[in-house]
Design a protein around this motif. Structure first.
Motif, short mmCIF file in Angstrom:
data_model
loop_
_atom_site.label_atom_id
_atom_site.label_comp_id
_atom_site.label_asym_id
_atom_site.label_seq_id
_atom_site.Cartn_x
_atom_site.Cartn_y
_atom_site.Cartn_z
N SER A 34 1.11 -1.35 -0.36
CA SER A 34 0.16 0.50 0.10
C SER A 34 0.95 1.57 -0.06
O SER A 34 0.36 2.32 0.46
CB SER A 34 -0.58 0.02 1.07
N GLY A 35 2.14 1.69 -0.09
CA GLY A 35 3.13 2.53 0.07
C GLY A 35 3.18 3.28 -1.51
O GLY A 35 2.10 3.31 -2.57
N SER A 36 3.84 4.09 -1.57
CA SER A 36 4.19 4.58 -2.92
C SER A 36 3.86 3.49 -3.67
O SER A 36 5.61 3.04 -3.71
CB SER A 36 5.10 5.59 -2.81
N GLY A 37 3.62 3.81 -5.03
CA GLY A 37 3.57 2.35 -5.78
C GLY A 37 4.43 3.18 -7.31
O GLY A 37 4.56 4.22 -7.43
N THR A 38 5.08 2.66 -8.01
CA THR A 38 5.66 2.86 -9.22
C THR A 38 5.11 1.64 -10.77
O THR A 38 5.22 1.05 -9.96
CB THR A 38 7.35 3.00 -8.94
N TYR A 39 5.41 2.19 -11.54
CA TYR A 39 6.04 1.01 -12.54
C TYR A 39 8.18 1.35 -13.21
O TYR A 39 7.87 0.96 -14.24
CB TYR A 39 5.33 1.35 -13.91
N ILE A 40 8.58 1.82 -12.70
CA ILE A 40 9.88 1.77 -12.77
C ILE A 40 10.43 1.01 -12.36
O ILE A 40 10.87 0.66 -11.08
CB ILE A 40 10.22 3.11 -12.33
N CYS A 41 11.36 0.29 -13.25
CA CYS A 41 12.10 -1.21 -12.55
C CYS A 41 13.05 -0.89 -11.74
O CYS A 41 12.91 -1.50 -10.80
CB CYS A 41 12.49 -1.68 -14.31
N ASN A 42 13.98 -0.17 -11.98
CA ASN A 42 14.94 0.55 -10.81
C ASN A 42 14.65 0.22 -9.46
O ASN A 42 14.76 0.18 -8.42
CB ASN A 42 16.09 1.28 -11.21
N ASP A 43 12.89 1.35 -10.12
CA ASP A 43 13.07 1.31 -7.64
C ASP A 43 11.60 0.11 -7.74
O ASP A 43 11.74 0.16 -6.47
CB ASP A 43 11.63 2.59 -9.19
N LEU A 44 10.76 -0.50 -8.36
CA LEU A 44 10.09 -1.51 -7.80
C LEU A 44 11.69 -2.74 -6.90
O LEU A 44 11.73 -3.27 -6.63
CB LEU A 44 9.73 -2.35 -8.51
N LEU A 45 12.78 -2.67 -8.25
CA LEU A 45 14.07 -3.75 -7.07
C LEU A 45 14.41 -2.69 -6.24
O LEU A 45 15.19 -3.55 -5.83
CB LEU A 45 14.77 -3.44 -8.52
N GLY A 46 14.84 -1.65 -6.18
CA GLY A 46 15.42 -0.82 -4.94
C GLY A 46 16.75 -1.01 -4.95
O GLY A 46 17.66 -0.77 -4.60
N CYS A 47 17.20 -1.36 -6.67
CA CYS A 47 18.29 -0.74 -6.51
C CYS A 47 18.86 -0.77 -8.13
O CYS A 47 17.93 -0.36 -9.17
CB CYS A 47 19.31 -2.57 -7.00
N ASP A 48 20.08 0.15 -9.26
CA ASP A 48 19.71 0.46 -9.98
C ASP A 48 20.70 -0.94 -11.24
O ASP A 48 21.88 -1.12 -10.96
CB ASP A 48 20.54 1.29 -10.12
N ILE A 49 19.71 -1.70 -12.09
CA ILE A 49 20.09 -2.83 -12.58
C ILE A 49 21.10 -2.00 -13.96
O ILE A 49 21.38 -2.99 -14.74
CB ILE A 49 19.14 -3.48 -12.97
N THR A 50 21.43 -0.43 -14.32
CA THR A 50 22.51 -0.36 -15.16
C THR A 50 23.72 -0.41 -15.31
O THR A 50 24.70 0.05 -15.68
CB THR A 50 21.44 1.09 -15.33
N THR A 51 23.45 -0.69 -13.60
CA THR A 51 25.26 -1.65 -13.46
C THR A 51 25.58 -2.46 -12.89
O THR A 51 24.17 -3.23 -12.74
CB THR A 51 25.52 -0.21 -12.39
N ALA A 52 26.77 -3.35 -13.19
CA ALA A 52 26.98 -4.66 -12.66
C ALA A 52 26.80 -4.97 -11.26
O ALA A 52 26.13 -6.03 -10.71
CB ALA A 52 28.08 -4.68 -12.85
N GLU A 53 27.04 -3.30 -10.57
CA GLU A 53 26.59 -4.24 -8.83
C GLU A 53 25.37 -4.04 -9.14
O GLU A 53 24.94 -4.20 -7.87
CB GLU A 53 27.40 -2.80 -8.22
N GLY A 54 24.94 -3.72 -9.32
CA GLY A 54 23.53 -3.04 -9.06
C GLY A 54 22.40 -4.42 -10.07
O GLY A 54 21.57 -4.23 -8.96
N VAL A 55 22.75 -4.87 -10.78
CA VAL A 55 22.65 -6.31 -11.28
C VAL A 55 22.84 -7.20 -10.11
O VAL A 55 22.27 -8.38 -10.11
CB VAL A 55 23.21 -6.78 -12.79
#
Length: 158
Positions: free
Chosen positions: A106-127
């Protein structure tokens, strides 16, 4: 097999979330499985940039195939396409909580992938972080299932 079972099966076999949702509805869209998998191939992981979740994007492709405007002299079809797009995006956002890696709540919703995952998957560290937290195997299937559920609801209403 239901659309949700098909989508989850595609995802479990290693296809992107976008491919999985679109391919599950290929017949209804007038596409072959191969065409659907190819069309959805560049939209997974938020277009590989952590942007709009591929499960949501795959659902939008289905809605475009079913309700998209193709005749400029038919403004009603444009209004319908806009309406189903908004239904999908708003519904997905409501089901998905930002930054928690839970995919629902019920919190703040999103459809943004990085926000859904809570990490930056554009980086090797995030993946790697997403892998360590099992997000691709535990959260992403939930997002695929949510997209299919929303999509089926929208289709049944239109």
């Amino acid at each position: 097999m239901t659309h949700k079972e098909k989508a989850l099966d595609y995802f479990a076999r290693g296809y992107h979330c976008s491919q999985s949702v679109l391919a599950a509805f290929a017949d209804e869209c007038g596409l072959t499985e191969t065409q659907a998998l190819k069309l959805g191939g560049c939209f997974g992981s938020g277009m590989r940039k952590g942007e709009v979740c591929g499960a949501c994007t795959g659902a939008l492709m289905v809605l475009g195939a079913l309700y998209g405007q193709y005749d400029k002299s038919d403004p009603e079809s444009k209004l319908l396409a806009d309406a189903v797009n908004d239904e999908m995006m708003d519904g997905f956002k409501k089901l998905s909580v930002s930054g928690t890696g839970t995919g629902s709540g019920s919190g703040s919703g999103t459809y943004i992938c990085n926000d859904l995952l809570g990490c930056d998957i554009t980086t090797a560290e995030g993946v790697q972080e997403a892998r360590n937290r099992k997000l691709f195997t535990e959260l992403c299937p939930t997002l695929v299932a949510n997209a299919v559920d929303l999509l089926e609801g929208i289709i049944s209403r239109h």
